[in-house]
Write an enzyme that holds these catalytic residues in place. Structure first.
Site, short mmCIF file in Angstrom:
data_model
loop_
_atom_site.label_atom_id
_atom_site.label_comp_id
_atom_site.label_asym_id
_atom_site.label_seq_id
_atom_site.Cartn_x
_atom_site.Cartn_y
_atom_site.Cartn_z
N ARG A 67 55.89 55.86 36.90
CA ARG A 67 55.45 56.19 38.04
C ARG A 67 55.56 55.56 39.19
O ARG A 67 56.15 53.90 38.37
CB ARG A 67 53.75 55.65 38.25
N ARG B 192 51.60 57.14 26.87
CA ARG B 192 50.32 57.27 25.46
C ARG B 192 51.59 58.33 25.01
O ARG B 192 52.15 57.75 23.78
CB ARG B 192 49.28 58.01 24.83
N LYS C 41 41.21 60.75 29.08
CA LYS C 41 41.76 62.20 29.21
C LYS C 41 41.16 62.52 30.44
O LYS C 41 39.57 62.39 30.86
CB LYS C 41 41.33 63.12 28.95
N HIS D 196 38.09 64.68 22.78
CA HIS D 196 39.01 63.70 23.47
C HIS D 196 38.30 62.70 24.15
O HIS D 196 37.45 61.80 24.41
CB HIS D 196 40.17 63.75 24.91
N THR E 264 52.43 68.27 29.67
CA THR E 264 51.29 68.42 30.64
C THR E 264 50.07 69.33 31.08
O THR E 264 50.85 70.47 30.99
CB THR E 264 52.74 67.64 32.42
N1 LIG Z 1 50.64 69.13 25.23
C1 LIG Z 1 50.48 69.01 24.71
O1 LIG Z 1 50.43 67.95 22.99
C2 LIG Z 1 50.16 67.18 24.90
C3 LIG Z 1 49.37 66.22 23.74
C4 LIG Z 1 49.24 64.84 24.71
C5 LIG Z 1 48.66 65.11 25.58
N2 LIG Z 1 49.16 66.07 26.87
C6 LIG Z 1 48.77 66.13 28.37
O2 LIG Z 1 50.12 65.05 28.57
C7 LIG Z 1 49.83 64.79 30.24
C8 LIG Z 1 49.97 62.97 29.73
O3 LIG Z 1 49.17 62.21 28.72
P1 LIG Z 1 49.08 61.00 28.54
O4 LIG Z 1 47.49 61.11 27.68
O5 LIG Z 1 50.03 60.48 27.45
O6 LIG Z 1 49.06 59.93 29.72
P2 LIG Z 1 49.08 59.22 30.25
O7 LIG Z 1 49.15 57.64 29.00
O8 LIG Z 1 48.26 58.47 31.38
O9 LIG Z 1 51.32 58.84 30.60
C9 LIG Z 1 51.68 59.54 31.83
C10 LIG Z 1 52.68 59.47 32.54
O10 LIG Z 1 53.46 60.04 33.45
C11 LIG Z 1 53.41 59.06 33.87
N3 LIG Z 1 52.86 59.77 35.43
C12 LIG Z 1 51.32 59.89 36.08
N4 LIG Z 1 51.38 60.45 37.34
C13 LIG Z 1 52.60 60.83 37.46
C14 LIG Z 1 53.43 60.23 38.89
N5 LIG Z 1 52.25 61.27 40.33
N6 LIG Z 1 54.61 60.39 39.24
C15 LIG Z 1 55.91 59.71 38.32
N7 LIG Z 1 54.90 59.76 36.70
C16 LIG Z 1 53.70 60.14 36.45
C17 LIG Z 1 53.03 58.26 34.08
O11 LIG Z 1 53.39 56.75 34.93
P3 LIG Z 1 53.01 55.15 34.17
O12 LIG Z 1 52.72 54.38 32.89
O13 LIG Z 1 53.70 53.98 35.02
O14 LIG Z 1 51.28 55.76 35.06
C18 LIG Z 1 52.88 58.05 32.28
O15 LIG Z 1 54.05 57.41 31.94
C19 LIG Z 1 48.46 64.74 30.17
O16 LIG Z 1 48.61 66.30 31.18
C20 LIG Z 1 47.41 65.34 28.84
O17 LIG Z 1 47.43 65.80 28.93
C21 LIG Z 1 49.65 67.37 26.20
#
Ligand SMILES: NC(=O)c1ccc[n+]([C@@H]2O[C@H](COP(=O)([O-])OP(=O)(O)OC[C@H]3O[C@@H](n4cnc5c(N)ncnc54)[C@H](OP(=O)(O)O)[C@@H]3O)[C@@H](O)[C@H]2O)c1
Length: 267
Positions: A35, A12, A157, A153, A98
């Site tokens: 992934r 996302r 999440k 959230h 992350t």
């Molecule tokens: N700091 C900030 O401002 C902020 C803002 C938003 C989110 N976040 C954080 O960012 C992270 C991602 O959030 P999201 O909502 O975007 O999550 P998401 O939609 O689930 O996306 C996760 C991404 O990481 C990949 N991934 C997950 N596990 C993996 C693994 N073991 N090996 C390789 N790739 C992997 C997924 O690949 P696939 O699609 O192939 O599963 C996908 O591309 C979370 O930790 C969230 O809390 C931080």
């Protein structure tokens, strides 16, 4: 032209980063990861993010040309970040959002900062950086008041409380001279007893598609100050991460703060 790799590009937030890169003329995407075994492997990262074709296929970490990038932007998972760190080349810059890292994950990130610049933030939205500053100042100005932190959230999440709520909680503890290990109270249930003054309550709400809400209550006997932030789209995180990447490129190894990259001098 600054070259970028996005780890978690099929996610996302990573997708919003890819879209922000596609909309910028001064940066170019050279690698995008998802992934291993994902059905999206091989799909164009731009198309997957709903923007134009960028001629960069989504690939697992071991198949993506990550080291070609000046800066790697990571919004993935603690496991993916652990897998990414040893694949970075010496000196390569890392911007990571992350959340939910355990002690070992945090240690690995600190160790990486000896080999290249690392900018980590629990929230890349510029407005949240300002909220943290306001909260710190408000709790210092209102010493006897109780402080509660509430976050909400989307239902997907996986970690709670949010990294941003923890950042706020730690900033409040620092301003009050409290040890977070003793002061933070995560939710209340049952015979919770009267509220001790130095406690900082932290409460996590989950549901639907909420992008990210954070509120700090500073409550006295006669009044309540509430400071809040609402993210309406993940584009705010993507924009902040891109600004961080532009600022971090070429810097010496070390740990850097988003507030430096955004030029928020008081943070
Ligand atoms: N700091 C900030 O401002 C902020 C803002 C938003 C989110 N976040 C954080 O960012 C992270 C991602 O959030 P999201 O909502 O975007 O999550 P998401 O939609 O689930 O996306 C996760 C991404 O990481 C990949 N991934 C997950 N596990 C993996 C693994 N073991 N090996 C390789 N790739 C992997 C997924 O690949 P696939 O699609 O192939 O599963 C996908 O591309 C979370 O930790 C969230 O809390 C931080």
């Amino acid at each position: 032209m600054l070259t970028l790799a996005v780890c978690g590009a099929s996610g996302r937030t990573g997708g919003m980063v890819v879209a922000a890169i596609a909309a910028s003329t001064d940066v170019r995407l050279v690698a995008a990861t998802c992934r291993a075994g994902s059905e999206r492997v091989g799909r164009d990262a731009g198309a997957a993010a709903g923007v134009r074709d960028l001629a960069v296929p989504l690939a697992p970490l071991d198949g993506a040309p990550i080291t070609d990038a000046d800066v790697v932007i990571d919004f993935s998972s603690p496991a993916a970040l652990a897998d990414l760190l040893p694949r970075l080349r010496p000196g390569q810059a890392l911007v990571t959002g992350t959340t939910g890292l355990d002690a070992a994950g945090r240690e690995a990130l600190v160790a990486r900062a000896a080999d290249g610049p690392v900018l980590e933030a629990s929230n890349f939205s510029p407005g949240v950086a300002v909220l943290v500053d306001l909260a710190r100042r408000a709790v210092s100005a209102l010493p006897g008041y109780d402080v509660e932190i509430i976050e909400a959230h989307h239902r997907h999440k996986v970690d709670a409380p949010s990294g941003t709520a923890l950042t706020l909680a730690h900033a409040v503890c620092a301003a009050r001279g409290l040890d977070p290990a003793l002061a933070l109270r995560h939710g209340r249930h049952g015979a919770a007893g009267p509220r001790p003054g130095p406690e900082i309550g932290v409460h996590a709400l989950r549901g639907g598609g909420v992008v990210g809400e954070h509120e700090v209550w500073i409550v006295g006997d006669t009044e309540r100050v509430s400071l809040g932030h609402s993210a309406t789209t993940r584009a705010a995180f993507a924009e902040g991460a891109l600004r961080a990447a532009r600022w971090l490129a070429g810097r010496p190894p070390g740990t850097y703060r988003l507030s430096d990259a955004l030029g928020l001098t008081s943070l």
